[in-house]
Design an enzyme around this catalytic site. Structure first.
Site, PDB file in Angstrom:
ATOM      1  N   LYS A  93       2.978  10.225   2.881  1.00  0.00           N
ATOM      2  CA  LYS A  93       2.745   8.782   3.065  1.00  0.00           C
ATOM      3  C   LYS A  93       2.541   8.464   4.537  1.00  0.00           C
ATOM      4  O   LYS A  93       1.616   7.741   4.907  1.00  0.00           O
ATOM      5  CB  LYS A  93       3.936   7.971   2.531  1.00  0.00           C
TER       6      LYS A  93
ATOM      7  N   GLN B 164      12.217   4.988  -0.678  1.00  0.00           N
ATOM      8  CA  GLN B 164      11.898   6.113  -1.557  1.00  0.00           C
ATOM      9  C   GLN B 164      12.960   6.256  -2.658  1.00  0.00           C
ATOM     10  O   GLN B 164      14.163   6.272  -2.376  1.00  0.00           O
ATOM     11  CB  GLN B 164      11.809   7.403  -0.725  1.00  0.00           C
TER      12      GLN B 164
ATOM     13  N   ASP C 176       5.774  -1.615  -3.211  1.00  0.00           N
ATOM     14  CA  ASP C 176       5.946  -0.857  -4.457  1.00  0.00           C
ATOM     15  C   ASP C 176       5.793  -1.758  -5.681  1.00  0.00           C
ATOM     16  O   ASP C 176       5.605  -1.268  -6.792  1.00  0.00           O
ATOM     17  CB  ASP C 176       7.360  -0.250  -4.503  1.00  0.00           C
TER      18      ASP C 176
HETATM   19  N1  GUN Z   1       9.517   8.073  -5.923  1.00  0.00           N
HETATM   20  C1  GUN Z   1       8.540   8.632  -6.666  1.00  0.00           C
HETATM   21  N2  GUN Z   1       7.493   7.777  -6.772  1.00  0.00           N
HETATM   22  C2  GUN Z   1       7.826   6.676  -6.069  1.00  0.00           C
HETATM   23  C3  GUN Z   1       7.148   5.456  -5.787  1.00  0.00           C
HETATM   24  O1  GUN Z   1       6.021   5.195  -6.226  1.00  0.00           O
HETATM   25  N3  GUN Z   1       7.819   4.579  -5.009  1.00  0.00           N
HETATM   26  C4  GUN Z   1       9.068   4.828  -4.530  1.00  0.00           C
HETATM   27  N4  GUN Z   1       9.656   3.893  -3.800  1.00  0.00           N
HETATM   28  N5  GUN Z   1       9.723   5.956  -4.782  1.00  0.00           N
HETATM   29  C5  GUN Z   1       9.099   6.867  -5.537  1.00  0.00           C
END
Ligand code: GUN
Length: 296
Positions: free
Chosen positions: A54, A98, A121
């Site tokens: 990311k 996350q 998100d």
């Molecule tokens: N963990 C796995 N996929 C995601 C996601 O799309 N967002 C977040 N915040 N954590 C994740």
């Protein structure tokens, strides 16, 4: 029939290029650089890989990346204090914590502490409600990526029968809402669904998001249907670790009209849509026009 392969890797590269172009324009015309803060608690290896990826892609599209890596034993109060600080920071337009969080941290409490307009998100309860009522929301990244690929393939989705397999808050439920908003007739199937094969056979669009390796066989698929496989499952085959989706690719591809592969399908779209959401959040925060084609 042999299905057309929907190339998510190429699609995601196109989305990132569009985002980068908007970012450059925003910087030049308004002196604004979108910023994304990612918070990682602990050292889960898979989460570390995601967060690194990311951060790298955020910088590649010209945005500011703020990474906050916290010790696994970080208290809920300290995590909430960091979120409050990021909420108040005008250089931060998107905040992502996350997931999964370790057991001592209340995930709902933490997510709902993020400012609604910075919740890139789309997991905050307000964004869930805004999406469900057809208002301007931040939309979860993976379903948004699926929607973009479906719109690109079909043009209009109006009147199509869509079956979403899986009812998670992260994919299944928001996916169903988005398809409903695009005027599909939507069915959400799950582990308790009776005669699931017959339910799926009625679908023009199948979105599989259950996290069970190759659970959808080709004989569940209506000939010519579009299959979006959200699953990423690590299994062992012939003594080797391989990634497979929730659909049995070979048999589904023999029947479907179009299908996303695993890897290289939905996966790359998630981060591309996270960047698109950060751009959208930044545009909204500054009263600028929202980028076209990058939102739901
Ligand atoms: N963990 C796995 N996929 C995601 C996601 O799309 N967002 C977040 N915040 N954590 C994740």
């Amino acid at each position: 029939m042999t299905a057309q392969i929907i190339d998510g890797k190429a699609f995601a590269a196109k989305v990132r290029a569009q985002v980068a172009q908007h970012v450059a324009q925003m910087k030049q015309a308004h002196g604004i650089t979108p910023g994304l803060a990612v918070v990682l608690v602990g050292e889960d290896p898979a989460s570390q890989v995601y967060v690194r990826s990311k951060g790298k892609q955020t910088v590649e599209v010209g945005m500011n990346s703020f990474e906050h890596k916290l010790d696994a034993r970080t208290s809920e109060a300290d995590l909430l204090a960091l979120i409050a600080q990021l909420n108040a920071d005008p250089a931060v337009h998107g905040i992502l914590v996350q997931l999964p969080l370790s057991g001592h941290l209340n995930e709902d409490l933490v997510i709902n502490a993020i400012a609604t307009e910075k919740d890139v998100d789309g997991f905050h309860i307000s964004n869930v409600g805004l999406l469900a009522t057809g208002q301007k929301a931040m939309v979860p990244c993976t379903p948004l990526g699926c929607l973009m690929m479906l719109r690109d393939h079909h043009g209009s989705l109006s009147g199509l029968n869509a079956v979403v397999i899986g009812r998670s808050n992260i994919v299944g439920k928001p996916m169903a809402q988005l398809l409903l908003r695009d005027s599909c007739t939507v069915t959400v199937a799950h582990s308790r669904t009776k005669d699931i094969a017959d339910v799926v056979r009625g679908a023009d669009i199948v979105v599989a998001a259950v996290g069970r390796a190759e659970m959808v066989p080709g004989d569940w698929i209506k000939p010519g249907a579009t299959v979006i496989d959200v699953g990423i499952n690590r299994i062992e085959r012939d003594g080797k670790a391989v990634l497979v989706g929730d659909c049995d690719f070979a048999s589904c591809a023999a029947v479907a009209g179009a299908i996303t592969p695993v890897p290289g399908g939905v996966g790359p779209m998630t981060i591309a849509c996270l960047l698109a959401n950060t751009l959208t959040a930044c545009a909204r925060a500054n009263g600028l026009d929202e980028p076209q084609g990058l939102t739901a």
